[in-house]
Write a protein that holds these residues in place. Structure first.
Motif, mmCIF file in Angstrom:
data_model
loop_
_atom_site.group_PDB
_atom_site.id
_atom_site.type_symbol
_atom_site.label_atom_id
_atom_site.label_comp_id
_atom_site.label_asym_id
_atom_site.label_seq_id
_atom_site.Cartn_x
_atom_site.Cartn_y
_atom_site.Cartn_z
ATOM 1 N N GLU A 74 94.952 92.290 70.573
ATOM 2 C CA GLU A 74 96.065 92.979 71.238
ATOM 3 C C GLU A 74 96.737 93.968 70.296
ATOM 4 O OE1 GLU A 74 98.670 90.126 72.974
ATOM 5 O OE2 GLU A 74 97.213 89.500 74.496
ATOM 6 N N GLU A 75 95.910 94.693 69.563
ATOM 7 C CA GLU A 75 96.388 95.752 68.680
ATOM 8 C C GLU A 75 95.687 97.044 69.065
ATOM 9 O OE1 GLU A 75 95.596 94.617 64.692
ATOM 10 O OE2 GLU A 75 96.784 92.767 64.780
ATOM 11 N N ASP A 76 96.293 98.152 68.691
ATOM 12 C CA ASP A 76 95.695 99.439 69.033
ATOM 13 C C ASP A 76 94.300 99.572 68.443
ATOM 14 O OD1 ASP A 76 97.925 100.115 70.441
ATOM 15 O OD2 ASP A 76 98.824 101.330 68.834
ATOM 16 N N ASP A 77 94.155 99.182 67.179
ATOM 17 C CA ASP A 77 92.845 99.306 66.550
ATOM 18 C C ASP A 77 91.833 98.370 67.208
ATOM 19 O OD1 ASP A 77 91.213 100.527 64.497
ATOM 20 O OD2 ASP A 77 91.135 98.540 63.577
ATOM 21 N N PHE A 110 91.769 97.588 70.395
ATOM 22 C CA PHE A 110 91.335 98.231 71.634
ATOM 23 C C PHE A 110 90.380 99.392 71.334
ATOM 24 C CE2 PHE A 110 95.292 96.240 73.231
ATOM 25 C CZ PHE A 110 94.740 95.526 74.285
ATOM 26 N N ASP A 111 90.697 100.166 70.285
ATOM 27 C CA ASP A 111 89.799 101.266 69.917
ATOM 28 C C ASP A 111 88.417 100.731 69.542
ATOM 29 O OD1 ASP A 111 91.805 103.079 70.362
ATOM 30 O OD2 ASP A 111 92.388 103.238 68.244
ATOM 31 N N LYS A 135 89.415 92.879 71.623
ATOM 32 C CA LYS A 135 90.597 93.045 72.472
ATOM 33 C C LYS A 135 91.599 91.914 72.297
ATOM 34 C CE LYS A 135 88.484 95.582 76.334
ATOM 35 N NZ LYS A 135 88.155 95.482 77.778
ATOM 36 N N TYR A 158 86.377 99.751 72.550
ATOM 37 C CA TYR A 158 85.757 100.882 73.243
ATOM 38 C C TYR A 158 84.468 101.311 72.528
ATOM 39 C CZ TYR A 158 90.379 101.133 75.414
ATOM 40 O OH TYR A 158 91.541 100.837 76.074
#
Length: 313
Positions: free
Chosen positions: A239-242, A244-245, A236, A248
């Motif tokens: 702070e990039e979309d990947d 965050f993915d 996390k 998860y």
């Protein structure tokens, strides 16, 4: 790792017993454990006693080979297990045992704190985790048994070198080198645990090893869940979309590991309750000189009726 640690280069120093001869000696995790216990191991090696690090029921122990094929096990408290770092326990327990004589079990030293308020307090309990009284007690007992190869005199103790295994260059470089594959320190540690499980002599021993994996807070699965959760938090930070993915996915992995740990909570007790199956009885074999069975007589054939007479017109 230096192979000639049985001798010393500086005059006046005490020669040390050789290092154990197995593949773990060259692994970083084993060398790290050795360093944690060197304040116990080095004085014993100076007395000519070969030492090794082994995993017991719930702790790492020092195993000391003796000239009569018996051995010492020097361990921290294990019931309950010590929560202190390796090599710095609340107390020490030293026992003498023999692999071929189960009746030989002798407590030489026990400074571990007792959880039973009614139990008599051993005199060495006041020493706690101090090493010097432990070594002195071992000296005294082995000298009486004539099992001390090289007694160290008082004036020699200052010359005992602070020996420790010297890591080879590839052992120091854990991530790997261009010429060698990566070294998987924690995989090696788990492989060693698996080897011990394969060699367990009873289901109780196997259950104790399962405890190392399944203990709800300190066991391997619990810590593995914490690891993946921490990895998710680290992802996390990008702070990039990947990122965050990925966090998860790692959080899902942590949850699955925790679910697995909960599903296997009774596996240890179930393993401990198992008993070895008795071998199935074998049918008695026919002796080689026994006479063969007589052939069964066949029943006589049933008489056939005569064909009916033909009527003539």
């Amino acid at each position: 790792m230096a192979a000639d640690e049985t001798t010393t280069s500086e005059p006046g120093q005490v020669p040390l017993a050789p290092l154990p001869d197995h593949r773990n000696v060259h692994t970083p995790w084993w060398q790290e454990l050795w360093r944690h216990y060197e304040h116990v191991i080095t004085p014993l090696r100076a007395r000519g006693l070969q030492c090794d690090i082994e995993f017991g029921l719930s702790t790492y122990n020092v195993r000391v080979s003796l000239p009569d094929d018996s051995y010492l096990v020097i361990s921290p408290p294990h019931d309950p297990p010590s929560e202190r770092p390796p090599g710095d326990p609340e107390g020490w327990i030293a026992t003498r045992e023999h692999p071929d004589d189960q009746t030989l079990y002798e407590v030489i030293y026990d400074s571990a704190p007792s959880n039973d308020p009614g139990a008599p307090r051993r005199p060495e309990a006041r020493h706690g985790g101090s090493t010097q009284p432990l070594i002195e007690a071992i000296d005294h007992r082995l000298a009486r048994l004539r099992l001390l190869p090289h007694p160290v005199l008082p004036h020699d103790s200052a010359h005992v070198p602070p020996a420790q295994p010297s890591a080879s260059p590839e052992a120091r470089h854990v991530p790997g080198t261009p010429h060698r594959g990566p070294r998987y320190v924690y995989g090696d540690a788990l492989r060693d645990l698996t080897d011990r499980l394969n060699g367990a002599e009873s289901h109780a021993d196997a259950a104790a090893l399962l405890h190392q994996i399944l203990e709800p807070t300190e066991g391997l699965l619990a810590q593995l869940g914490e690891f993946f959760e921490a990895a998710g938090e680290k992802a996390k930070e990008a702070e990039e979309d990947d990122g965050f993915d990925l966090s998860y996915d790692l959080a899902d992995a942590a949850a699955e590991i925790r679910n697995l740990s909960e599903a296997l909570q009774v596996a240890e007790s179930r393993m401990r309750a198992l008993t070895p199956l008795a071998p199935a009885p074998r049918p008695p074999s026919t002796p080689a000189n026994a006479s063969p069975l007589a052939p069964r007589a066949l029943p006589p054939p049933s008489p056939k009726g005569a064909p009916p007479a033909r009527r003539t017109p």
